[in-house]
Design a protein around this motif. Structure first.
Motif: not given
Length: 64
Positions: A1-25
């Motif tokens: 599956m290919s994504n429509r847009y490329y996002w920098n891995e650091d950007t993805l990791k930053l938001f993923k870390d927020l999820i892991e810290l408990g931020d809701d959707f």
């Protein structure tokens, strides 16, 4: 599956870390919206909503 847009891995990791810290959707969506509005440049027929939806999708599917 290919994504429509490329996002920098650091950007993805930053938001993923927020999820892991408990931020809701809704909090993540608000932060993504601010990020897109402040830091992204629309091209061709893109809308902010397109970028927001794609980034959220990639954040929640991000594995690293």
């Amino acid at each position: 599956m290919s994504n429509r847009y490329y996002w920098n891995e650091d950007t993805l990791k930053l938001f993923k870390d927020l999820i892991e810290l408990g931020d809701d959707f809704e909090t993540i969506k608000e932060q993504v919206t601010l990020f897109v509005q402040r830091d992204c440049t629309l091209e061709n027929n893109e809308t902010e909503e397109m970028l927001i939806n794609d980034l959220i999708k990639q954040i929640y599917n991000y594995e690293k």
